[in-house]
Design a protein around this motif. Sequence first.
Motif, PDB file in Angstrom:
ATOM      1  N   GLY A 222       0.799  -1.224   0.000  1.00  0.00           N
ATOM      2  CA  GLY A 222       0.000   0.000   0.000  1.00  0.00           C
ATOM      3  C   GLY A 222       0.825   1.264   0.000  1.00  0.00           C
ATOM      4  O   GLY A 222       0.318   2.338  -0.341  1.00  0.00           O
ATOM      5  N   LYS A 223       2.094   1.177   0.382  1.00  0.00           N
ATOM      6  CA  LYS A 223       2.969   2.348   0.415  1.00  0.00           C
ATOM      7  C   LYS A 223       3.717   2.559  -0.898  1.00  0.00           C
ATOM      8  O   LYS A 223       4.434   3.550  -1.052  1.00  0.00           O
ATOM      9  N   LEU A 224       3.558   1.637  -1.839  1.00  0.00           N
ATOM     10  CA  LEU A 224       4.283   1.727  -3.109  1.00  0.00           C
ATOM     11  C   LEU A 224       3.506   2.544  -4.129  1.00  0.00           C
ATOM     12  O   LEU A 224       2.272   2.617  -4.094  1.00  0.00           O
ATOM     13  N   SER A 225       4.229   3.147  -5.068  1.00  0.00           N
ATOM     14  CA  SER A 225       3.592   3.824  -6.190  1.00  0.00           C
ATOM     15  C   SER A 225       2.980   2.790  -7.124  1.00  0.00           C
ATOM     16  O   SER A 225       3.283   1.591  -7.037  1.00  0.00           O
ATOM     17  N   VAL A 226       2.130   3.258  -8.029  1.00  0.00           N
ATOM     18  CA  VAL A 226       1.517   2.354  -9.010  1.00  0.00           C
ATOM     19  C   VAL A 226       2.601   1.677  -9.844  1.00  0.00           C
ATOM     20  O   VAL A 226       2.522   0.476 -10.142  1.00  0.00           O
ATOM     21  N   ALA A 227       3.630   2.433 -10.211  1.00  0.00           N
ATOM     22  CA  ALA A 227       4.717   1.873 -11.026  1.00  0.00           C
ATOM     23  C   ALA A 227       5.451   0.774 -10.276  1.00  0.00           C
ATOM     24  O   ALA A 227       5.764  -0.282 -10.841  1.00  0.00           O
TER      25      ALA A 227
END
Length: 517
Positions: free
Chosen positions: A163-168
């Motif tokens: 959940g803390k990651l970017s979409v990329a």
Amino acid sequence: MARTQALSPQTMQAVRASGAVPHSEYLLEVSDVRKEFPGVVALDDVQLKLRRGTVHALMGENGAGKSTLMKILAGIYSPDSGSFKLRGVDIRLKNPLDALQNGIAMIHQELNLMAPMTVSENIWIGREPLRRFGLVDHAEMNRRTAALFDRLGIDIDPDIKVGKLSVASRQMVEIAKAVSFDSDVLIMDEPTSALTEKEVNHLFRIIRSLREDGKGIIYITHKMNELFEIADEFSVFRDGKYIATCNSADVTRDDIIRMMVGREITQMFPKEPAKIGEVVLSAKSLTLNGVFRDVSFELRAGEILGFAGLVGSGRSNVAETIFGVTPADAGVIELFGKPVQVSSPSVAMSHGMAFLTEDRKETGCFLLLNIQENAQMAVLQQRYVNFGFVQQQALAKAASDMANRLRVRTPDMNEPIINLSGGNQQKVLICRWLMTNPKILILDEPTRGIDVGAKAEIHRLISQLAGQGVAIIMISSEMPEVLGMSDRIVVLHEGRVTGILDRAEADQVKIMELASR
């Protein structure tokens, strides 16, 4: 499906391990596959043949049947009829686990990771290394993830929550998860939709390595340049039917477009001259702590103001702040010459603003509702409720008219939006906001996952709206789109504006220089 006896997953795994497979020119053969949904023939006796050690691109407009066939191959859908051969052996896939055990893995266009879990937990779910008494060995799981990432050149902490990651970054985790199964067939559905140019090049290195290892890769994309760069051959579907298979080296971009849409598209970016009016939105020194700082720009009526920058530059964050999703910590927003405290989306909407978000699955579509319900969501309380009663007939007509205007492919407005292709879902979201008759329209990646024909239609619509005086902010990761549609371009790098270019002076080199300062 075919009536021949298929091997069990256990037998197939043993066959894979031994290498004792029937000789076949093709790794995967799909023949005469048909699939119907209520009111829609999604696949009409289509075919596909994938060679070992090749990348086979699957092309077609939204709703052509590409994703439906891939979901059949991934064991998500069951076909009504047709035959499938993997390594020369007839197979029947009953569910996704069955597909994985047979050596078929899919990277979905709509990411399917679980946000509360760590990267490692997502990758090895259902396959976790265990310690004594059946407890999960998290240290070993993280070690395996780190080794996998090292092999693929991915720089992500295995222990971080997804959940803390970017979409990329989530996209790269999805790719790593598929590779972790050591599958012979990898299906990639729009894998670069959220990636920067640097990340796309990284992905292509991974794909070439897999191809050298003898893997077969089915690659779905709407980006023509990717087809010519990475694919060995391609097949085209149109309206659920198989059209043709060709070597990539033997055709031109225009040849492919004609096969896809059945017509010529003479202009991808139909930018029409529009009268630029007064300033309708002014941002002065907007700051969101830890995200962006001192962002200033002006937007005029009839103007298309492009926002460019690498992933992580803060483009979408600025848009969310303007719309009140994440109110600014400092700075001033003026609407039509007056300072406004945009504390929530409802405040923004009350001033004539509309916002198409970049992630249609997470923050756009209500997947369990139908098209009508999704389209009416933003306008229901504005104009279609009298004395507590919803004017259903007027609302239904307005939604249907807008859906027809955008050529949403659906049997009717009661179809659950989850059954639509990604591109048609995007069109429904655009319908939702156009029904509000916005004065200021913010579009974040408006053509992500949209086929070439629909892109031209949406570009034409954007240009028409500007001609009617609507002020438009358009955020896009596709450089040709930004250059082709914008009157001016705001370039961001690491949360600050590094330049604002007029249309006449803007080019790809200048934008990249400003975006990487």
